[in-house]
Design a protein around this motif. Structure first.
Motif, PDB file in Angstrom:
ATOM      1  N   UNK A 145       1.130  -0.978  -0.202  1.00  0.00           N
ATOM      2  CA  UNK A 145      -0.080   0.029   0.063  1.00  0.00           C
ATOM      3  C   UNK A 145       0.753   1.453   0.327  1.00  0.00           C
ATOM      4  N   UNK A 146       1.901   1.619   0.745  1.00  0.00           N
ATOM      5  CA  UNK A 146       3.129   2.106   1.018  1.00  0.00           C
ATOM      6  C   UNK A 146       4.288   2.029   0.217  1.00  0.00           C
ATOM      7  N   UNK A 147       4.127   1.225   0.248  1.00  0.00           N
ATOM      8  CA  UNK A 147       5.882   0.809  -1.010  1.00  0.00           C
ATOM      9  C   UNK A 147       6.217   1.460  -0.231  1.00  0.00           C
ATOM     10  N   UNK A 148       6.660   0.078   1.392  1.00  0.00           N
ATOM     11  CA  UNK A 148       7.628   0.175   2.053  1.00  0.00           C
ATOM     12  C   UNK A 148       7.762  -1.335   2.377  1.00  0.00           C
ATOM     13  N   UNK A 149       8.004  -2.185   0.664  1.00  0.00           N
ATOM     14  CA  UNK A 149       8.297  -3.785   0.930  1.00  0.00           C
ATOM     15  C   UNK A 149       9.331  -4.330   1.334  1.00  0.00           C
ATOM     16  N   UNK A 150       9.627  -3.920   2.597  1.00  0.00           N
ATOM     17  CA  UNK A 150      11.258  -4.539   2.703  1.00  0.00           C
ATOM     18  C   UNK A 150      11.047  -5.557   3.202  1.00  0.00           C
ATOM     19  N   UNK A 151      10.097  -6.174   3.846  1.00  0.00           N
ATOM     20  CA  UNK A 151      10.026  -7.340   4.526  1.00  0.00           C
ATOM     21  C   UNK A 151       8.574  -7.622   3.808  1.00  0.00           C
ATOM     22  N   UNK A 152       8.531  -7.524   2.112  1.00  0.00           N
ATOM     23  CA  UNK A 152       6.741  -8.456   2.061  1.00  0.00           C
ATOM     24  C   UNK A 152       6.987  -8.993   1.943  1.00  0.00           C
ATOM     25  N   UNK A 153       5.879  -9.868   1.942  1.00  0.00           N
ATOM     26  CA  UNK A 153       6.115 -11.407   1.279  1.00  0.00           C
ATOM     27  C   UNK A 153       5.779 -11.728   0.490  1.00  0.00           C
TER      28      UNK A 153
ATOM     29  N   UNK B  13      -6.212 -12.506  -2.051  1.00  0.00           N
ATOM     30  CA  UNK B  13      -5.018 -12.166  -1.289  1.00  0.00           C
ATOM     31  C   UNK B  13      -5.363 -10.341  -1.738  1.00  0.00           C
ATOM     32  N   UNK B  14      -5.372  -9.538  -0.709  1.00  0.00           N
ATOM     33  CA  UNK B  14      -5.699  -8.333  -1.430  1.00  0.00           C
ATOM     34  C   UNK B  14      -4.388  -7.032  -1.465  1.00  0.00           C
ATOM     35  N   UNK B  15      -4.125  -6.429  -2.090  1.00  0.00           N
ATOM     36  CA  UNK B  15      -2.707  -5.699  -2.144  1.00  0.00           C
ATOM     37  C   UNK B  15      -3.188  -4.657  -2.511  1.00  0.00           C
ATOM     38  N   UNK B  16      -2.275  -3.605  -2.499  1.00  0.00           N
ATOM     39  CA  UNK B  16      -2.178  -1.907  -2.741  1.00  0.00           C
ATOM     40  C   UNK B  16      -0.720  -2.300  -3.904  1.00  0.00           C
ATOM     41  N   UNK B  17      -0.359  -0.462  -4.939  1.00  0.00           N
ATOM     42  CA  UNK B  17      -0.345  -0.718  -6.115  1.00  0.00           C
ATOM     43  C   UNK B  17       0.945  -0.909  -6.768  1.00  0.00           C
ATOM     44  N   UNK B  18       1.816  -1.148  -5.274  1.00  0.00           N
ATOM     45  CA  UNK B  18       3.217  -1.392  -5.133  1.00  0.00           C
ATOM     46  C   UNK B  18       3.278  -3.089  -5.215  1.00  0.00           C
ATOM     47  N   UNK B  19       3.584  -3.432  -6.233  1.00  0.00           N
ATOM     48  CA  UNK B  19       3.846  -5.195  -6.308  1.00  0.00           C
ATOM     49  C   UNK B  19       5.329  -4.889  -7.276  1.00  0.00           C
ATOM     50  N   UNK B  20       6.596  -4.043  -7.455  1.00  0.00           N
ATOM     51  CA  UNK B  20       7.503  -3.875  -7.930  1.00  0.00           C
ATOM     52  C   UNK B  20       8.405  -5.082  -7.546  1.00  0.00           C
TER      53      UNK B  20
ATOM     54  N   UNK C  96      -6.842 -11.651  -7.677  1.00  0.00           N
ATOM     55  CA  UNK C  96      -6.522 -10.986  -5.989  1.00  0.00           C
ATOM     56  C   UNK C  96      -6.931  -9.272  -6.297  1.00  0.00           C
ATOM     57  N   UNK C  97      -7.049  -9.659  -5.598  1.00  0.00           N
ATOM     58  CA  UNK C  97      -7.624  -7.639  -5.734  1.00  0.00           C
ATOM     59  C   UNK C  97      -6.833  -6.496  -5.376  1.00  0.00           C
ATOM     60  N   UNK C  98      -6.218  -5.745  -6.066  1.00  0.00           N
ATOM     61  CA  UNK C  98      -5.847  -4.204  -6.324  1.00  0.00           C
ATOM     62  C   UNK C  98      -6.797  -3.041  -5.548  1.00  0.00           C
ATOM     63  N   UNK C  99      -6.009  -2.641  -4.534  1.00  0.00           N
ATOM     64  CA  UNK C  99      -6.205  -1.834  -3.711  1.00  0.00           C
ATOM     65  C   UNK C  99      -5.788  -0.020  -3.842  1.00  0.00           C
ATOM     66  N   UNK C 100      -6.201   1.041  -4.110  1.00  0.00           N
ATOM     67  CA  UNK C 100      -5.603   1.761  -4.715  1.00  0.00           C
ATOM     68  C   UNK C 100      -5.228   2.425  -3.426  1.00  0.00           C
ATOM     69  N   UNK C 101      -5.522   2.764  -1.981  1.00  0.00           N
ATOM     70  CA  UNK C 101      -5.445   3.516  -0.592  1.00  0.00           C
ATOM     71  C   UNK C 101      -6.509   3.403   0.179  1.00  0.00           C
ATOM     72  N   UNK C 102      -5.749   3.919   1.681  1.00  0.00           N
ATOM     73  CA  UNK C 102      -6.481   3.116   2.514  1.00  0.00           C
ATOM     74  C   UNK C 102      -7.710   2.959   2.140  1.00  0.00           C
ATOM     75  N   UNK C 103      -8.371   4.218   1.533  1.00  0.00           N
ATOM     76  CA  UNK C 103     -10.518   4.041   2.096  1.00  0.00           C
ATOM     77  C   UNK C 103     -10.518   2.254   0.753  1.00  0.00           C
TER      78      UNK C 103
END
Length: 387
Positions: free
Chosen positions: A289-297, A309-316, A331-338
């Motif tokens: 969501x925020x792009x801080x994927x240091x420990x992303x699973x 699975x639900x995830x934000x836009x940062x999937x690099x 998977x369901x992608x969301x753009x932000x907290x709302x």
């Protein structure tokens, strides 16, 4: 125009081969010893991830197969390599090494291109593109990773009957383990409650996750959140914040159970992920969501265990895997907290969860299918060579 383009492409290809022949190079690669068929495999940087799985599958099908991996894109020793009598040439990735393909064509060695990602400029009328057109026409089979590459291959003049879209070869991951006794006890405690997991959540996403759980509670008052903070040191501060908001917290670190009055279960961070994926029909993967994927699973972790699975836009970090999941509606992608809150609330409906989870499981285990589809024309070429 097409005839002129073919002529120019052949001239460009001839020039490239002449330059390659004049270039000083490393020694000729050693051909593996043995009596089985020889397969030459040229691996491009974007085909590296696929090589291990393809090699393993080929050796399982033909234990006597001799595989010689080639990594030098120029390969001016191509003519010498052909003297070893290869049964086929497999190109993994998007590189089309001119000397190697030309030499294979002269010796009637079938060439299979797989795991190919073709760019729109490959169908242009530049010298480079024209030479690649000429090389692509020499392929016995062209297996591409995506619809855009398939369309480009056809625009480049490849025979439609030889072009197949397989999708990319993704890493096949074994399901994370857990204690079955522990899972059974926890499942009894949940007794049909709607549960979801927020995995490896960085501090800057904790607020969004808790707001999403409030939305889930509004939809289903017995909803339970398994919250796995990225940093286990956040467990106690998070517990205080959650309790201050009026929710009841249980801590795995204190051996507390998710009883009926508990709204949030704080896990021990990255430990026991196999247990939480199995218990939670829905998983949000933190860091996206925020792009801080240091420990992303890895997204195939929940997918392989039946969690939507639900995830934000940062999937690099796992771009190929996310591409596969997104393309399959897995998977369901969301753009932000709302949007996260809306998705978590909506995914309290079992039918929606089941569709996502089923699609995700299919994708997470589909790497084996793609690998088999790549190996099929190779094994067919080897069998024909032997006969």
């Amino acid at each position: 125009m097409a005839g002129v383009g073919m002529g120019i492409g052949r001239i460009s290809l001839w020039l490239q081969n002449r330059r390659a022949a004049d270039r000083e190079t490393a020694p000729v690669p050693d051909v593996p010893q043995g009596s089985g068929p020889l397969l030459l495999v040229h691996v491009s940087p974007d085909g590296r991830a696929a090589f291990t799985q393809v090699q393993r599958r080929l050796m399982r099908a033909r234990s006597d197969l001799r595989i010689l991996e080639l990594a030098d894109p120029a390969l001016p020793h191509a003519e010498t390599l052909m003297q070893a009598g290869p049964a086929a040439l497999l190109l993994l990735g998007s590189d089309l090494p001119p000397a190697l393909i030309t030499a294979a064509g002269r010796c009637d060695v079938p060439v299979i291109l797989a795991e190919a990602r073709l760019a729109p400029e490959d169908a242009a009328w530049t010298l480079r593109a024209l030479s690649r057109r000429e090389l692509l026409r020499q392929m016995r089979a062209v297996l591409v990773t995506d619809p855009a590459s398939q369309a480009t291959a056809l625009r480049m003049g490849a025979d439609r009957g030889r072009v197949t879209m397989t999708g990319p070869v993704a890493e096949i991951r074994d399901p994370l383990p857990c204690s079955e006794a522990e899972r059974s006890i926890m499942a009894q405690l949940l007794r049909g409650r709607h549960a979801w997991l927020a995995a490896a959540v960085p501090p800057d996403e904790e607020g969004a996750v808790l707001n999403a759980h409030h939305a889930a509670l509004a939809q289903s008052h017995r909803a339970l959140l398994f919250l796995a903070p990225r940093d286990p040191a956040r467990i106690e501060p998070l517990a205080d914040e959650i309790e201050a908001s009026g929710l009841v917290v249980a801590r795995r670190s204190l051996d507390e159970d998710p009883t009926d009055d508990v709204h949030v279960m704080l896990t021990d961070g990255a430990t026991e992920m196999g247990l939480w994926y199995r218990l939670a029909p829905v998983t949000y993967l933190g860091g996206t969501l925020g792009g801080d994927d240091e420990a992303a699973r890895h997204p195939f972790e929940p997918a392989a265990l039946g969690s939507a699975i639900v995830h934000g836009p940062h999937t690099e970090r796992f771009a190929t895997e996310w591409q596969q999941l997104g393309g399959a509606g897995a998977a369901r992608q969301v753009g932000g907290p709302d949007e996260l809150a809306a998705a978590i609330a909506e995914l309290s409906q079992p039918d929606l969860i089941a569709t996502l989870a089923s699609n995700a499981w299919t994708v997470s285990t589909g790497g084996a299918d793609v690998t088999m589809r790549i190996c099929a024309p190779v094994l067919d070429a080897i069998a024909k060579d032997r006969s």
